[in-house]
Motif scaffolding. Structure first.
Motif, PDB file in Angstrom:
ATOM      1  N   GLY A 136      -0.182   2.489  -7.664  1.00 58.01           N
ATOM      2  CA  GLY A 136       0.569   1.329  -8.123  1.00 58.01           C
ATOM      3  C   GLY A 136       1.971   1.369  -7.570  1.00 58.01           C
ATOM      4  N   THR A 137       2.912   0.797  -8.295  1.00 60.03           N
ATOM      5  CA  THR A 137       4.314   0.816  -7.902  1.00 60.03           C
ATOM      6  C   THR A 137       5.160   1.246  -9.084  1.00 60.03           C
ATOM      7  OG1 THR A 137       4.605  -1.522  -8.476  1.00 60.03           O
ATOM      8  CG2 THR A 137       4.017  -1.012  -6.196  1.00 60.03           C
ATOM      9  N   GLN A 138       6.288   1.885  -8.777  1.00 59.82           N
ATOM     10  CA  GLN A 138       7.240   2.298  -9.791  1.00 59.82           C
ATOM     11  C   GLN A 138       8.637   2.020  -9.280  1.00 59.82           C
ATOM     12  OE1 GLN A 138       6.626   6.451 -10.669  1.00 59.82           O
ATOM     13  NE2 GLN A 138       4.934   6.058 -12.055  1.00 59.82           N
ATOM     14  N   GLU A 139       9.589   1.915 -10.232  1.00 60.17           N
ATOM     15  CA  GLU A 139      10.974   1.820  -9.830  1.00 60.17           C
ATOM     16  C   GLU A 139      11.471   3.201  -9.432  1.00 60.17           C
ATOM     17  OE1 GLU A 139      13.352  -0.034 -12.775  1.00 60.17           O
ATOM     18  OE2 GLU A 139      12.535  -2.038 -12.413  1.00 60.17           O
ATOM     19  N   GLY A 210      -3.924  -0.107   0.726  1.00 60.90           N
ATOM     20  CA  GLY A 210      -4.870   0.453  -0.232  1.00 60.90           C
ATOM     21  C   GLY A 210      -6.149   0.998   0.352  1.00 60.90           C
ATOM     22  N   PHE A 211      -6.356   0.858   1.683  1.00 56.28           N
ATOM     23  CA  PHE A 211      -7.588   1.329   2.310  1.00 56.28           C
ATOM     24  C   PHE A 211      -7.283   2.570   3.156  1.00 56.28           C
ATOM     25  CE2 PHE A 211      -8.271  -3.169   1.560  1.00 56.28           C
ATOM     26  CZ  PHE A 211      -9.544  -3.179   0.993  1.00 56.28           C
ATOM     27  N   PRO A 212      -7.831   3.735   2.792  1.00 55.06           N
ATOM     28  CA  PRO A 212      -7.609   4.954   3.578  1.00 55.06           C
ATOM     29  C   PRO A 212      -8.267   4.848   4.953  1.00 55.06           C
ATOM     30  CG  PRO A 212      -8.404   5.469   1.370  1.00 55.06           C
ATOM     31  CD  PRO A 212      -8.595   4.004   1.559  1.00 55.06           C
ATOM     32  N   LEU A 213      -7.571   5.298   5.977  1.00 52.58           N
ATOM     33  CA  LEU A 213      -8.112   5.316   7.329  1.00 52.58           C
ATOM     34  C   LEU A 213      -8.818   6.637   7.587  1.00 52.58           C
ATOM     35  CD1 LEU A 213      -5.149   3.764   9.367  1.00 52.58           C
ATOM     36  CD2 LEU A 213      -7.090   2.606   8.300  1.00 52.58           C
ATOM     37  N   PRO A 214      -9.866   6.646   8.416  1.00 54.20           N
ATOM     38  CA  PRO A 214     -10.566   7.901   8.710  1.00 54.20           C
ATOM     39  C   PRO A 214      -9.664   8.862   9.469  1.00 54.20           C
ATOM     40  CG  PRO A 214     -11.359   6.138  10.132  1.00 54.20           C
ATOM     41  CD  PRO A 214     -10.475   5.491   9.113  1.00 54.20           C
ATOM     42  N   ALA A 246      -0.001  14.022  -4.685  1.00 60.44           N
ATOM     43  CA  ALA A 246      -0.781  13.054  -3.917  1.00 60.44           C
ATOM     44  C   ALA A 246      -2.269  13.388  -3.943  1.00 60.44           C
ATOM     45  CB  ALA A 246      -0.290  13.003  -2.480  1.00 60.44           C
ATOM     46  N   THR A 247      -2.609  14.688  -4.092  1.00 61.97           N
ATOM     47  CA  THR A 247      -4.025  15.077  -4.125  1.00 61.97           C
ATOM     48  C   THR A 247      -4.700  14.592  -5.403  1.00 61.97           C
ATOM     49  OG1 THR A 247      -3.446  17.226  -5.091  1.00 61.97           O
ATOM     50  CG2 THR A 247      -3.598  17.092  -2.696  1.00 61.97           C
ATOM     51  N   ALA A 248      -3.944  14.344  -6.457  1.00 58.26           N
ATOM     52  CA  ALA A 248      -4.539  13.838  -7.687  1.00 58.26           C
ATOM     53  C   ALA A 248      -5.012  12.408  -7.518  1.00 58.26           C
ATOM     54  CB  ALA A 248      -3.519  13.926  -8.825  1.00 58.26           C
ATOM     55  N   ILE A 249      -4.501  11.712  -6.510  1.00 61.73           N
ATOM     56  CA  ILE A 249      -4.863  10.319  -6.282  1.00 61.73           C
ATOM     57  C   ILE A 249      -5.955  10.212  -5.231  1.00 61.73           C
ATOM     58  CG2 ILE A 249      -3.962   8.032  -5.734  1.00 61.73           C
ATOM     59  CD1 ILE A 249      -1.142   9.243  -6.272  1.00 61.73           C
ATOM     60  N   VAL A 259       0.660   8.885   3.986  1.00 67.15           N
ATOM     61  CA  VAL A 259       1.530   7.845   4.519  1.00 67.15           C
ATOM     62  C   VAL A 259       0.946   6.497   4.107  1.00 67.15           C
ATOM     63  CG1 VAL A 259       2.524   6.789   6.589  1.00 67.15           C
ATOM     64  CG2 VAL A 259       2.251   9.284   6.466  1.00 67.15           C
ATOM     65  N   ILE A 260       1.637   5.805   3.222  1.00 64.11           N
ATOM     66  CA  ILE A 260       1.158   4.527   2.689  1.00 64.11           C
ATOM     67  C   ILE A 260       1.881   3.388   3.392  1.00 64.11           C
ATOM     68  CG2 ILE A 260       0.911   3.101   0.633  1.00 64.11           C
ATOM     69  CD1 ILE A 260       0.888   5.612  -1.035  1.00 64.11           C
ATOM     70  N   ILE A 261       1.124   2.541   4.057  1.00 58.19           N
ATOM     71  CA  ILE A 261       1.677   1.400   4.783  1.00 58.19           C
ATOM     72  C   ILE A 261       1.333   0.122   4.026  1.00 58.19           C
ATOM     73  CG2 ILE A 261       1.658   0.103   6.943  1.00 58.19           C
ATOM     74  CD1 ILE A 261       0.944   2.690   8.377  1.00 58.19           C
ATOM     75  N   THR A 262       2.359  -0.621   3.651  1.00 58.34           N
ATOM     76  CA  THR A 262       2.176  -1.884   2.933  1.00 58.34           C
ATOM     77  C   THR A 262       2.610  -3.023   3.847  1.00 58.34           C
ATOM     78  OG1 THR A 262       2.676  -0.777   0.833  1.00 58.34           O
ATOM     79  CG2 THR A 262       2.760  -3.189   0.866  1.00 58.34           C
TER      80      THR A 262
END
Length: 395
Positions: A136-139, A210-214, A246-249, A259-262
């Motif tokens: 999700g998102t947080q401040e 939201g979609f992990p790349l191989p 990050a491993t918990a997610i 690396v999350i790209i939005t």
């Protein structure tokens, strides 16, 4: 008129002109002498002991606050109770700074030197920034993990084909290396978050919208970042998750970080059409100073004669050689073009939003015969049916 009074008046007059944004080239020679004299006057001013205490909004002392005399290297730090003491010229300015607080400045006078009371105010800048944390998102003020963010504006301002190259030098603890000099980042980009952690694949997990790349190819071999198919102008932000949470997610795949790209999406309001583009040139910044055919033949002949051996018959007449090829000139392009153009449109209402974009990127390599070309088209929309149901698409 007294000379020191005249110089002081000139200095004040020139500073007033500077404050108005007017050119002061006419005053440069006089200013240099005036500033030197003023500096000597400042240095000769009587130094007096200065003491005080730095507190926060709650009245408690703040330890470790930096106290510096402006324009000098003289300074100190507050103690455990926020108190400080140092020697400073009368009329000088003390600067108080500490991480998380707004910096303040105070002019030293004989009246306040023995009892300065400084109250620092907390800085809230950046605490309301929204950060993507994977689930999700947080401040920013609520984030407890090790997360770094790079905005889309910082990414688009750099002439790179691979968005991950824009992370270089902008994220602490992250090493970004371009695997080759191939144009368009075709050789891939290596990203290492907090160093090498294993003898196998050390690349982080990449997640786009939201979609992990191989992280492996069809032969189950690890691959580096191949994000050069994404237009950097289409990116809203890049967030890097660097700690073990990050491993918990994402599980074991996130052992090397995430690396999350939005990408950009439509926003409610007036429709906006934007055009962005640039064009530049590249060239080999340094070439070797090589011998010509004649120079090579002469040196070759001299070396053989010095050894007592007969010269090569091909170099018998250095002034009459049939071929004199400059291979660097033959291999390198004089100028290699790099250009990028993006056209985008966004808009919508509170219930329905859209975003459309098209881009073209082209880069010639500095080596003849190498080039990269990319066409991108992107569209997404969001429709809010009610407060419980929201439908969206990305193409």
């Amino acid at each position: 008129m007294n000379q020191s009074v005249y110089r002081t008046a000139l200095l004040r007059r020139t500073l007033a002109v500077l404050a108005c944004g007017l050119p002061v080239a006419w005053a440069a020679p006089a200013m240099a002498a005036t500033l030197r004299d003023e500096a000597s006057i400042f240095q000769s001013a009587a130094a007096i002991p200065v003491a005080g205490r730095v507190t926060g909004a709650d009245g408690n002392g703040i330890p470790g606050v930096t106290v510096l005399v402006r324009g000098t290297t003289t300074g100190t730090a507050t103690g455990a109770d926020g108190s400080f003491s140092l020697t400073a010229p009368e009329g000088s300015t003390l600067l108080f700074s500490f991480v998380g607080f707004v910096a303040q400045s105070v002019v030293v006078t004989s009246a306040n030197a023995n009892g300065l009371s400084i109250k620092l105010v907390e800085s809230t800048q950046g605490l309301n920034e929204v950060v993507v944390v994977g689930y999700g998102t947080q401040e920013r003020q609520d984030v407890t993990g090790a997360i770094s963010s790079v905005s889309g504006r910082d990414i688009a301002s750099q002439p790179v084909a691979d968005p991950t190259q824009a992370l270089q030098g902008r994220v602490a603890g992250v090493t970004v290396t371009q695997n080759s000099g191939a144009p368009g980042g075709a050789g891939g980009t290596s990203v290492r978050i907090r160093g090498v952690s294993s003898a196998g694949n050390n690349s982080p997990l990449y997640v786009v919208d939201g979609f992990p790349l191989p992280s492996n190819d069809s032969g189950f071999n690890p691959v580096e970042s191949q994000l050069n198919s994404i237009n950097p102008n289409d990116i809203e932000s890049i967030d890097v998750l660097k700690d073990a949470s990050a491993t918990a997610i994402y599980g074991l795949r996130a052992a090397n970080g995430v690396v999350i790209i939005t990408t950009k999406r439509g926003k409610a309001g007036t429709a906006t059409i934007s055009v962005d583009g640039y064009r530049g040139f590249q060239q080999a910044w340094r070439k070797l100073d090589l011998l010509s055919s004649r120079e090579y033949a002469i040196i070759n002949n001299e070396s053989l004669i010095a050894k007592g051996e007969p010269i090569n018959s091909r170099f018998a007449d250095p002034n009459n050689l049939p071929v004199n090829t400059d291979w660097q000139k033959a291999v390198f392009r004089p100028t290699a073009v790099i250009q990028n153009y993006t056209l985008s449109a966004t808009g919508g209402s509170e219930k329905a939003r859209y975003a459309l974009s098209a881009g073209y990127f082209q880069q010639d390599g500095t080596l003849a015969g190498s080039n990269f070309e990319r066409f991108t088209v992107r569209a997404n929309g969001d429709l809010e049916l009610n407060k419980y149901v929201k439908v969206g698409n990305s193409l």
